[in-house]
Design an enzyme around this catalytic site. Structure first.
Site, PDB file in Angstrom:
ATOM      1  N   LYS A   1     -11.269  -5.983 -11.804  1.00  0.00           N
ATOM      2  CA  LYS A   1     -11.497  -5.022 -10.638  1.00  0.00           C
ATOM      3  C   LYS A   1     -10.782  -3.986 -10.925  1.00  0.00           C
ATOM      4  O   LYS A   1      -9.569  -3.769 -10.743  1.00  0.00           O
ATOM      5  CB  LYS A   1     -11.097  -5.502  -9.420  1.00  0.00           C
ATOM      6  CG  LYS A   1     -11.489  -4.776  -8.399  1.00  0.00           C
ATOM      7  CD  LYS A   1     -10.530  -4.901  -6.920  1.00  0.00           C
ATOM      8  CE  LYS A   1      -9.165  -4.050  -7.114  1.00  0.00           C
ATOM      9  NZ  LYS A   1      -9.458  -2.485  -7.108  1.00  0.00           N
TER      10      LYS A   1
ATOM     11  N   GLY B   1     -10.370  -6.049  -0.146  1.00  0.00           N
ATOM     12  CA  GLY B   1     -11.714  -6.673  -0.335  1.00  0.00           C
ATOM     13  C   GLY B   1     -11.656  -7.505  -1.741  1.00  0.00           C
ATOM     14  O   GLY B   1     -11.224  -8.670  -1.825  1.00  0.00           O
TER      15      GLY B   1
ATOM     16  N   GLU C   1       2.874  -5.734 -13.215  1.00  0.00           N
ATOM     17  CA  GLU C   1       3.760  -4.590 -13.733  1.00  0.00           C
ATOM     18  C   GLU C   1       3.543  -3.470 -12.503  1.00  0.00           C
ATOM     19  O   GLU C   1       2.404  -3.119 -12.074  1.00  0.00           O
ATOM     20  CB  GLU C   1       2.714  -4.231 -14.761  1.00  0.00           C
ATOM     21  CG  GLU C   1       3.598  -3.227 -15.810  1.00  0.00           C
ATOM     22  CD  GLU C   1       3.617  -1.695 -15.325  1.00  0.00           C
ATOM     23  OE1 GLU C   1       4.521  -1.370 -14.880  1.00  0.00           O
ATOM     24  OE2 GLU C   1       2.617  -1.247 -15.656  1.00  0.00           O
TER      25      GLU C   1
ATOM     26  N   CYS D   1       4.247   5.271 -14.152  1.00  0.00           N
ATOM     27  CA  CYS D   1       5.293   4.322 -13.646  1.00  0.00           C
ATOM     28  C   CYS D   1       6.479   4.635 -14.450  1.00  0.00           C
ATOM     29  O   CYS D   1       7.728   3.857 -13.876  1.00  0.00           O
ATOM     30  CB  CYS D   1       4.971   2.963 -13.489  1.00  0.00           C
ATOM     31  SG  CYS D   1       4.127   2.238 -14.956  1.00  0.00           S
TER      32      CYS D   1
ATOM     33  N   GLU E   1       9.413   6.203  -5.212  1.00  0.00           N
ATOM     34  CA  GLU E   1       8.616   6.596  -6.541  1.00  0.00           C
ATOM     35  C   GLU E   1       7.780   7.761  -5.917  1.00  0.00           C
ATOM     36  O   GLU E   1       6.719   7.358  -5.014  1.00  0.00           O
ATOM     37  CB  GLU E   1       7.652   5.330  -6.960  1.00  0.00           C
ATOM     38  CG  GLU E   1       6.906   5.611  -8.053  1.00  0.00           C
ATOM     39  CD  GLU E   1       6.461   4.533  -8.666  1.00  0.00           C
ATOM     40  OE1 GLU E   1       6.261   4.413  -9.990  1.00  0.00           O
ATOM     41  OE2 GLU E   1       5.718   3.878  -8.144  1.00  0.00           O
TER      42      GLU E   1
END
Length: 480
Positions: free
Chosen positions: A174, A209, A249, A282, A382
């Protein structure tokens, strides 16, 4: 506008069970570039059922057969690189050159590294000389759900799909509903490579979903997720009832410690890295900690780098940065820049609003704050935009304390010509990775963090093992 409503299930492109259209917005123009469908539970169930049915045969294939399939995927992936780059530029805003040279190339890099690691991988290993008849066997987990983000689409898809396939797992991917087009190109690549039906499946959808449906599905044995810490917590809770393996992660707020003896390029390198990919990484070094003796010069240099960083459409070549991915992300970044101003940080470059000469698109001005305290919002949250916070320090111990004073623990950075100090500081930093003096981690190094950054280990041998379960076996006949 592209029609991309179909899902890839059991080796075929199929219509969704129920219409639920979503437009994919080009962040450079704010105009729709494609329409997809968000999956329903029936679509998720069909994809999981296909993966479950394919698992017995796929898990029993020889390692050499699985390796041959992945090598074919790499071959087709490299040929389809221009198509992949176009998709990434239009879905999430990476400029043309960066999209092809970095975003798409990240997938090539990871697939190649997994192939190299897999060639020497031992699925059955002796425990040790002290126990000659005890073995450790590495075996596939089963059906795995893979949920990937929008900021580095192929970096994350290849870090999950490829080791899952090599391990003998079957999977349902997904991708982010904001940036799904590159993953649909990837599904076309897998299809052309001739993977058996049901081994790889793709269902578009959102987190509430399809993401939740995969996380709670009784036939999904493992979830591998990359994204926000908030979503990672929700996935962990959703998956708890079925006791599936969860690998996360998550976010980061990397500290870049610049000692006074650092090389002349350290600040330039750090600022550029912060702004790279429009700050949407990130592992970006968004907190620059500078020793007091070098502080004023570092602030001036970082401000200059920001002013020299071009911002322009992703549809043209060049070394500029593109837009951030969405209006929601743009609004969040603007609010955080304003918070920095309101809380008393000194704005030395950039600021709120669109860059000069821009009247549409989700573009952010490369921004630098000086005199930041670590308890300020811009230093603790962040931002995921091209915003750098510079914090002074007076001693090594203070630098380490500030660096570790964060919920996150993904990547930290150290800049110094003193090797003994670099090594000492690296060992004290609470993070899954430390990069020093601009030297990249070696091919096959595991990517992952600690604390609120999750504890996944992606890439190389550790990334392969992440998609397997170990089995201890005694009484092994070494002569058989």
């Amino acid at each position: 506008m592209l029609d991309k409503r179909k899902f890839y299930i059991n080796g075929e492109w199929v219509d969704p069970a129920k219409a639920n259209d979503l437009e994919v917005i080009d962040p450079s123009t704010e105009e729709p570039v494609a329409v997809i469908s968000l999956g329903d539970r029936a679509d998720t169930d069909a994809a999981v059922a296909a993966a479950k049915a394919a698992f017995p045969a796929w898990s029993r294939t020889s390692p050499s057969e699985r390796l041959a399939h992945v090598e074919k995927i790499l071959e087709v992936y490299q040929r389809r690189a221009p198509d992949m780059a176009w998709a990434i530029s239009h879905e999430m805003g990476a400029p043309q050159d960066m999209s092809l040279g970095d975003q798409v190339a990240a997938g090539t890099y990871h697939i190649t590294n997994f192939i190299n690691a897999f060639r020497d991988f031992q699925f059955i290993r002796p425990l040790g000389e002290h126990a000659p008849n005890s073995m450790v066997a590495w075996e596939p987990v089963g059906v795995v759900g893979l949920i990937t983000p929008w900021n580095w689409p192929m970096n994350q898809v290849t870090l999950k799909v490829i080791p899952a396939l090599l391990a003998g797992d079957t999977c349902v991917l997904k991708p982010s509903e904001i940036a799904p087009l590159s993953s649909m190109v990837f599904a076309e690549i897998v299809d052309e490579a001739g993977l058996p039906k049901g081994v790889f499946n793709l269902v578009n959808g959102d987190g509430l979903g399809v993401g939740t449906q995969l996380s709670t599905h009784p036939d999904v044995e493992m979830i591998s997720f990359t994204g926000s810490t908030r979503a990672g917590i929700a996935i962990s809770k959703a998956a708890a009832d079925s006791l599936k393996k969860v690998v996360l992660e998550l976010g980061g707020k990397g500290a870049n410690i610049v000692f006074a003896d650092a090389d002349d390029k350290a600040v330039v390198r750090g600022a550029r890295h912060c702004f790279y990919n429009s700050g949407q990484s990130c592992n970006a070094p968004t907190r620059m900690l500078v020793e007091r003796a070098a502080y004023d010069r570092a602030v001036e240099t970082a401000a200059r780098v920001a002013s020299e960083t071009g911002v322009a459409t992703a549809h043209q070549p060049g070394k500029h940065i593109g837009p951030v991915v969405s209006k929601q992300q743009w609004d969040k970044i603007q609010d955080l820049i304003q918070a920095g101003i309101d809380e008393g940080a000194r704005l030395v470059a950039g600021g709120t609003g669109l860059p000069e000469g821009v009247n549409r698109g989700y573009f952010v001005r490369p921004t630098v704050f000086a005199d930041v305290r670590n308890d300020m919002t811009i230093a603790s949250q962040e931002i995921f935009g091209p915003v750098l916070s510079i914090i002074p320090f007076d001693s090594e111990d203070e630098a380490v304390r500030i660096a570790n004073d964060t919920p996150y623990g993904l990547t930290n950075y150290v800049q110094s010509q003193d090797g003994t100090r670099r090594n000492r500081v690296a060992r004290q930093l609470r993070s899954g990775m430390v990069e020093m003096n601009g030297e990249p981690r070696g091919a096959g190094s595991a990517f992952g963090g600690v604390k609120a950054s999750g504890r996944a280990r992606e890439g190389g041998v550790m990334g392969l093992e992440e998609f397997m379960d170990s089995k201890a076996i005694s009484g092994w006949d070494r002569k058989a």
